[in-house]
Write an enzyme that holds these catalytic residues in place. Structure first.
Site, PDB file in Angstrom:
ATOM      1  N   TYR A 203       4.623  -0.720   1.977  1.00 50.83           N
ATOM      2  CA  TYR A 203       3.736  -1.696   1.345  1.00 50.83           C
ATOM      3  C   TYR A 203       4.181  -1.985  -0.083  1.00 50.83           C
ATOM      4  O   TYR A 203       4.248  -3.150  -0.494  1.00 50.83           O
ATOM      5  CB  TYR A 203       2.309  -1.165   1.367  1.00 50.83           C
ATOM      6  CG  TYR A 203       1.286  -2.080   0.732  1.00 50.83           C
ATOM      7  CD1 TYR A 203       0.903  -3.258   1.362  1.00 50.83           C
ATOM      8  CD2 TYR A 203       0.705  -1.765  -0.497  1.00 50.83           C
ATOM      9  CE1 TYR A 203      -0.041  -4.109   0.786  1.00 50.83           C
ATOM     10  CE2 TYR A 203      -0.235  -2.598  -1.075  1.00 50.83           C
ATOM     11  CZ  TYR A 203      -0.606  -3.761  -0.436  1.00 50.83           C
ATOM     12  OH  TYR A 203      -1.533  -4.601  -1.016  1.00 50.83           O
ATOM     13  N   LYS A 207       5.483  -5.711  -1.443  1.00 51.87           N
ATOM     14  CA  LYS A 207       4.900  -6.446  -2.563  1.00 51.87           C
ATOM     15  C   LYS A 207       5.918  -6.667  -3.681  1.00 51.87           C
ATOM     16  O   LYS A 207       5.914  -7.716  -4.331  1.00 51.87           O
ATOM     17  CB  LYS A 207       3.664  -5.714  -3.090  1.00 51.87           C
ATOM     18  CG  LYS A 207       2.501  -5.698  -2.099  1.00 51.87           C
ATOM     19  CD  LYS A 207       2.115  -7.109  -1.657  1.00 51.87           C
ATOM     20  CE  LYS A 207       0.916  -7.107  -0.723  1.00 51.87           C
ATOM     21  NZ  LYS A 207       0.559  -8.474  -0.261  1.00 51.87           N
TER      22      LYS A 207
END
Length: 321
Positions: A203, A207
Site C-alpha cells: 500500500y 501511494k
C-alpha cells in the site's frame, strides 16, 4: 536590542508557533488557512466533479460537501444501491441547488479498464463537460512485509495505481483536446504515500507510485491543476476490504472506537483543497499530523526513527495511541 536580534526572535517565534499548529490542527497549516480564508466552496457551483469510490467513506463525504454548494456530481462505484443512497443524500444536502439530473449515478469497476472510455463518454454526453476527476477508489492493506505474496502486490497496484492512471490519462486527453490543457485531476493518496508505515508495504509503495505519476504529469502539463489529498487514519470501513498478504483474503476489521478523523471532516477538507486547487495536502489527528510534517523533513525523520519503533508507529496508524 539590535535589529538582527529582533529578527532572530521573530524567526524563533515563527517556528514555535508553526510547530504548535502541527500539534493542534487536524491538517497541514496551508489547508487550515485555506479553509478559513481561502476560496469558498461556492466558487465551484455548477462545475462537474466525477468521484470514483463515491458509495461510502471519504468519497461519500466529499460528495456531500460539494453538493451543499451546488456542485454537479458523477458518483461512481460498483454498488448501485449504495450510490442511489448517496445520490439521495446529496440532493437533500443541496437544499434545492441541485436537481436529480445534476447528480449522475455511474456504476463502474475500476479494474475494467476497457470500459473507462465509455464511462467518460457517458459523463460528457450527460453534462457536456467535466471539470474535475477525483480518483478516490482504492483499497488499503495490513500484512507483514515478508508474508506478502507477489500476486497481492500485483492486485493492489492494479487497483490503486494502474486503474487510476488509465482513467486519468483518458480524462487528461480530454482536457488537452477540449480545454486547451486546462482541467483538474485529484486523487486520494495517503500520508503513507510520503511517510511509510509498518505492515502495509504494498500500500505504501502504491501511494508513493501514484504520487510520482501525478507529480510527473504536473511537470509535463503546467496548465493542469493536480491535487494530491493524503489522509491519515479516517473513521471509515476501509479496513473491511483491505488486502492482507495472501491473495483472496481481506482484513475485515472495524475501526470503531479508534482515534481517527471523521469521514465528514475529511470530506470537508478534501473539498477545500479542490476549491483552492492545492497541490499536496494532508489531514489527521495528533500525532499523525505532526508526524506527517516531520516526514517531509529528512533530518526530523532520522531523529524520529531513533525513538519510534514499528509497534509505536502501528499504534498511531491504527488510532490506538
Amino acid at each position: 536590542m539590535t535589529f538582527l536580534e529582533f529578527l532572530l526572535i521573530l524567526l524563533v517565534l515563527y517556528y514555535v508557533i508553526y510547530v504548535l499548529l502541527w500539534i493542534v490542527l487536524d491538517c497541514n497549516v496551508a489547508l487550515w488557512y485555506k479553509s478559513r480564508f481561502g476560496v469558498s466552496l461556492s466558487s465551484m457551483r455548477g462545475q462537474v466533479v466525477w468521484i470514483t469510490g463515491a458509495s461510502r467513506g471519504i468519497g461519500r463525504a466529499l460528495a456531500l460537501s460539494l453538493a451543499r454548494h451546488g456542485v454537479r456530481l458523477v458518483l461512481s462505484a460498483r454498488r448501485v444501491e449504495q450510490l442511489e443512497q448517496v445520490q439521495s443524500e446529496c440532493l437533500a444536502a443541496a437544499r434545492g441547488l441541485l436537481a436529480q439530473k445534476d447528480v449522475l449515478i455511474l456504476p463502474m469497476d475500476m479494474l475494467e479498464l476497457e470500459k473507462h472510455q465509455s464511462h467518460l463518454y457517458t459523463v460528457l454526453n450527460h453534462f457536456e463537460k467535466l471539470d474535475v476527476l477525483v480518483n478516490n477508489a482504492g483499497r488499503s492493506q495490513r500484512a507483514n512485509w515478508t508474508d506478502i505474496s507477489v500476486e497481492v502486490d500485483r492486485e493492489l497496484f492494479e487497483l490503486d495505481v494502474f486503474s487510476v492512471v488509465h482513467l486519468s490519462r483518458l480524462v487528461v486527453r480530454y482536457f488537452l483536446e477540449q480545454n486547451g490543457g486546462r482541467g483538474h485531476l485529484a486523487a486520494t493518496s495517503s500520508i503513507a504515500g510520503f511517510s511509510p508505515v509498518p505492515f502495509s508495504a504494498t500500500y505504501c509503495a502504491a501511494k508513493h507510485a501514484l504520487n510520482a505519476y501525478l507529480l510527473a504529469l504536473k511537470v509535463e502539463q503546467r496548465k493542469l491543476d493536480i491535487t494530491i489529498f493524503a489522509p491519515g487514519p479516517v473513521a471509515t470501513d476501509f479496513l473491511q476490504e483491505a488486502f492482507t498478504g495472501s491473495q483472496g483474503t481481506k482484513v475485515g476489521l472495524s475501526t470503531a472506537n479508534q482515534k481517527r478523523l471523521t469521514a465528514e471532516r475529511c470530506g470537508e477538507l478534501f473539498a477545500v483543497s479542490l476549491a483552492n486547487k492545492m497541490d499536496l495536502t494532508w489531514c489527521g489527528l495528533f500525532p499523525v499530523n505532526f508526524l506527517a510534517y516531520c516526514a517531509r523533513n529528512s533530518t526530523l525523520t532520522k531523529i524520529l526513527a531513533q525513538f519510534m519503533t514499528e509497534k509505536t508507529l502501528n499504534k498511531i496508524r491504527e488510532g490506538k495511541l
